[in-house]
Design a protein around this motif. Structure first.
Motif, short mmCIF file in Angstrom:
data_model
loop_
_atom_site.label_atom_id
_atom_site.label_comp_id
_atom_site.label_asym_id
_atom_site.label_seq_id
_atom_site.Cartn_x
_atom_site.Cartn_y
_atom_site.Cartn_z
N HIS A 197 -13.76 -22.59 11.57
CA HIS A 197 -12.75 -22.27 12.58
C HIS A 197 -12.79 -23.29 13.69
O HIS A 197 -12.69 -22.94 14.85
N SER A 237 -4.42 -12.72 -3.99
CA SER A 237 -4.64 -12.49 -2.56
C SER A 237 -4.93 -13.82 -1.90
O SER A 237 -5.55 -14.70 -2.49
N ASP A 290 -5.57 -15.71 2.14
CA ASP A 290 -5.61 -15.77 3.60
C ASP A 290 -4.66 -16.88 4.04
O ASP A 290 -4.95 -18.05 3.86
N PHE A 336 -1.02 -10.18 -0.43
CA PHE A 336 -1.64 -9.45 -1.54
C PHE A 336 -0.56 -9.05 -2.52
O PHE A 336 0.53 -8.62 -2.13
N ARG A 380 2.52 -3.91 -6.66
CA ARG A 380 2.30 -3.95 -5.22
C ARG A 380 2.51 -5.39 -4.73
O ARG A 380 2.18 -6.33 -5.42
N ASP A 430 -8.18 -5.87 16.19
CA ASP A 430 -9.26 -5.20 15.48
C ASP A 430 -8.99 -3.72 15.40
O ASP A 430 -8.78 -3.04 16.39
N ARG A 489 -3.92 -2.80 11.35
CA ARG A 489 -3.28 -3.73 10.43
C ARG A 489 -1.89 -3.22 10.09
O ARG A 489 -1.69 -2.02 9.89
N HIS A 498 -5.30 2.30 -8.40
CA HIS A 498 -3.96 1.80 -8.69
C HIS A 498 -3.83 1.53 -10.19
O HIS A 498 -3.94 2.44 -10.98
N ALA A 548 -22.28 -2.77 8.63
CA ALA A 548 -21.67 -2.32 7.37
C ALA A 548 -20.15 -2.45 7.44
O ALA A 548 -19.50 -2.87 6.48
N ARG A 549 -19.57 -2.11 8.57
CA ARG A 549 -18.11 -2.22 8.71
C ARG A 549 -17.68 -3.68 8.60
O ARG A 549 -16.62 -4.00 8.04
N LYS A 554 -18.22 -4.84 4.90
CA LYS A 554 -17.31 -4.15 3.97
C LYS A 554 -15.86 -4.46 4.25
O LYS A 554 -14.97 -3.89 3.63
N GLN A 558 -14.05 -3.84 6.87
CA GLN A 558 -13.30 -2.89 7.70
C GLN A 558 -13.11 -3.41 9.11
O GLN A 558 -12.16 -3.06 9.80
N LYS A 559 -14.01 -4.23 9.57
CA LYS A 559 -13.84 -4.91 10.86
C LYS A 559 -13.66 -6.37 10.55
O LYS A 559 -14.54 -7.00 9.95
N ARG A 560 -12.52 -6.92 10.94
CA ARG A 560 -12.18 -8.26 10.48
C ARG A 560 -12.17 -9.30 11.59
O ARG A 560 -11.98 -10.49 11.32
N SER A 561 -12.36 -8.88 12.83
CA SER A 561 -12.38 -9.88 13.89
C SER A 561 -13.29 -9.42 15.01
O SER A 561 -13.47 -8.22 15.23
N PRO A 578 -11.60 -14.38 14.44
CA PRO A 578 -11.79 -13.62 13.21
C PRO A 578 -13.19 -13.84 12.65
O PRO A 578 -13.82 -14.86 12.88
N SER A 598 -16.04 -14.58 9.93
CA SER A 598 -16.30 -15.29 8.68
C SER A 598 -17.63 -14.80 8.13
O SER A 598 -18.66 -14.99 8.76
N ILE A 627 -11.05 -6.14 -2.97
CA ILE A 627 -9.88 -7.01 -3.18
C ILE A 627 -8.76 -6.20 -3.82
O ILE A 627 -7.60 -6.27 -3.41
N ARG A 679 -8.18 -3.12 -3.59
CA ARG A 679 -7.64 -2.16 -2.64
C ARG A 679 -7.04 -2.83 -1.41
O ARG A 679 -6.70 -2.14 -0.44
N ASN A 680 -6.95 -4.15 -1.44
CA ASN A 680 -6.33 -4.89 -0.33
C ASN A 680 -7.09 -4.71 0.97
O ASN A 680 -6.50 -4.68 2.05
N ILE A 681 -8.41 -4.60 0.85
CA ILE A 681 -9.23 -4.52 2.06
C ILE A 681 -9.67 -5.91 2.47
O ILE A 681 -9.69 -6.26 3.65
N VAL A 682 -10.07 -6.71 1.50
CA VAL A 682 -10.45 -8.11 1.75
C VAL A 682 -9.64 -8.98 0.81
O VAL A 682 -9.09 -8.51 -0.19
N SER A 683 -9.58 -10.27 1.14
CA SER A 683 -8.81 -11.19 0.30
C SER A 683 -9.65 -11.92 -0.73
O SER A 683 -9.12 -12.44 -1.70
#
Lengths: 412, 155
Positions: A71, A119, A121, A129, A148, A157, A160, A178, B52-53, B56, B58-61, B67, B69, B104, B106-110
């Motif tokens: 970054h 997917s 970024d 996605f 989808r 944060d 979304r 799915h 964990a968040r 996993k 769930q927290k992206r930034s 953001p 990494s 991936i 479930r479209n949670i992470v890319s």
């Protein structure tokens, strides 16, 4: 570490100085100066080492390209990831009615094709996605379906926004499972969550916008999904790519997890289903749809427990009649090493005469109160390959089915 | 006498050379810790649940402009085993891979986060990226001044 050397040098100087004595002041001064030079050299070497290490790190980032996520503000290209899911299997079914003990039996190898998850970024806060299915149809042809497709925007944060097509915020199972069989804990989906083209009664797919997020407190984590989407079409299989009326589908799903992987929640869906006289005079008017449900889950190894219910109300805008339906299931699995035996009970309660179901084809028109028992085993034979076996016994008002199935599901 | 003085001075210089064997992490011990960029002030006081968040997806930034990494430890490392057992609640690194494949789906992470080859590489990547986070063993950190070390209870 350099401090150890400096300390040793100073300590030596303090110890050696009396030994040198006043009789030899020149060498004593020389020693002190030499120690100072050594200390400066050490500090200089340390600084140069740190600088070199930082430069090596930057060079590695440049060599590796933008995929390694620096970054630093330099050029970054979207990073595409492709994952696939597929399954092959074998099914044998015997059906019977009250009139005939065994009216129909069938057995066949089964592969519905595969699905690709793309997917990417696009930037730090925007990602793409999609799930595309390549299906092998019964006639031998191939169909391609975009199951989808979403543009994700991380507003900040915990929040979304997604735009596109996805699974409607109805219940726990529909938001987590799915079209990839390897992800599913079982071979078959719960009856209440059958897809629209397979006799499903719920609007499982949406075209619109979703807001989703979560927040944590001392009482656990609360997550939510709110959907604003095109309303349903006049039949259950009408894909709402375009909205047939001005009203939109609204959905809300909330889940509270007091601990990781265990929680409960509820969902609500509101929609106005357009009429379509082309179907028949009984479908001249709109139908108000209200769906609400709840879910409870405990998925802490070795236990895997999920139970849900959904209640559907359809109010005919022409006659004023209301039709109420419900569906529920309870799934219990227990992991023993690589094996997870499971049992699921499914229940459907269908009020006959609902014009929405009657006008959606023979399968839905014939739908009646149904009970199904499913028992099976999932064997994670390899990290990304699962073998599943399942026996299902289904009984409704008209017939009984016994199905034995074997499935190899994998991701690639 | 002069020879003795010079010998002792050289001994002091040799002792001052950095040696990996004697290198100590910022914590002075060998435990599994979290490392973030030195400029990252948002990671202080991190709990295991917050970690964990993050891992996993769930927290992206960290904040609006920073953001996250993620970097995963080497598959057979003590840090990976601790991440598996205490953060993902699974038995091994393969199970973590399976989690990310499902995430991936479930479209949670890319994508699956990159895996570093060593603690040294983890330190270099975290030092170069303001939003980076990694899990390492403290005793293996070569230059703790390049990064910020966070002890997380339960890790």
């Amino acid at each position: 570490m350099p401090r150890l050397g400096i300390t040793a040098g100073v300590a030596f100087a303090l110890i050696a100085a009396p030994a040198l004595g006043a009789e030899d002041a020149g060498p004593k001064r020389d020693l002190a100066l030499a120690l100072e030079d050594i200390a400066r050299m050490q500090a200089d070497y340390q600084s140069r080492i740190e600088t070199l290490e930082a430069q090596v790190s930057q060079l590695r980032d440049v060599e590796a390209g933008p995929d390694h996520g620096s970054h630093s503000g330099g050029f970054r290209a979207p990073r595409l990831s492709i994952r696939g899911f597929a399954h092959v299997g074998y099914n044998a079914t015997e059906s019977s009615t009250r009139a005939a003990p065994i009216e129909e039996s069938s057995n066949h190898f089964d592969t519905e094709g595969f699905s690709l998850i793309l997917s990417s970024d696009i930037s730090e806060r925007v990602s793409f996605f999609s799930e595309t299915e390549f299906d092998l149809t019964g006639s031998g042809s191939t169909s391609i379906t975009i199951a989808r497709m979403k543009l994700n925007v991380d507003l900040f944060d915990g929040l979304r926004m997604t735009l596109g097509k996805g699974h409607t915020a109805i219940g726990y199972w529909n938001k987590n499972y799915h079209h990839g069989a390897w992800v599913d804990p079982t071979i078959s989906r719960p009856l209440i969550y059958n897809y629209e083209g397979s006799g499903g009664v719920l609007p499982l797919h949406y075209y619109g916008v979703e807001l989703m997020g979560d927040f944590s407190s001392g009482l656990g984590n609360v997550s939510y999904v709110a959907t604003l989407a095109n309303g349903n079409g006049p039949t259950t299989t009408s894909t709402p790519v375009q909205d047939r009326n001005d009203s939109k589908l609204l959905a809300l799903l909330m889940t509270w997890e007091p601990r990781e992987d265990a929680g409960l929640g509820f969902n609500v869906v509101l929609d106005r289903i357009p009429g379509d006289p082309a179907i028949g005079p009984f479908r001249d008017h709109t139908i108000e749809e209200l769906i609400y449900g709840g879910h409870l889950f405990y998925r802490v190894e070795p236990f895997d427990f999920v139970t849900e219910f959904q209640h559907i109300t359809h109010e005919d805008g022409g006659t004023g009649a209301s039709y109420r339906h419900y569906g529920a299931f309870a799934h219990l699995g227990y992991t023993l090493g690589k094996f997870t035996p499971y049992y699921r009970f499914d229940l459907l309660g269908i009020e006959s005469g609902d014009p929405f179901f009657v006008g959606s084809g023979a399968v839905l028109a014939r739908l009646s109160d149904t009970v199904q028992h499913s028992v099976g085993v999932r064997w994670d034979i390899k990290p990304f390959v699962a073998i599943k076996t399942e026996y299902r016994y289904r009984r409704d008002r008209f017939q009984r089915d016994s199905t034995a199935a074997v499935q190899a599901a994998f991701t690639f | 006498m002069r020879l003795q003085i010079v010998t002792l001075a050289l001994l002091a210089a040799v002792l001052s050379l950095p040696t990996p064997v004697l290198a100590q992490g910022g914590n002075g011990g060998s435990q599994v810790v979290v490392i973030v960029n030195r400029a990252n002030d948002d990671a202080s006081g991190m709990t295991r649940i917050e970690l964990a968040r993050i891992y996993k997806g769930q927290k992206r930034s960290w904040d609006r402009d920073n953001p996250i990494s993620l970097y995963l430890p080497p598959p057979s490392s003590r840090a990976m085993l601790s991440l598996a057992a205490n953060v993902f609640k699974v038995h091994d690194a393969n199970a973590i891979s399976r989690y990310y494949i499902r995430a991936i789906f479930r479209n949670i992470v890319s994508r699956v986060p990159p895996v570093v080859d060593s603690t040294e590489e983890a330190v270099q990547r975290v030092a170069a990226d303001r939003g980076a986070i990694a899990v390492v063993t403290s005793g293996e950190i070569p230059n703790p001044r390049l990064i910020r070390i966070i002890e997380v209870d339960g890790l």
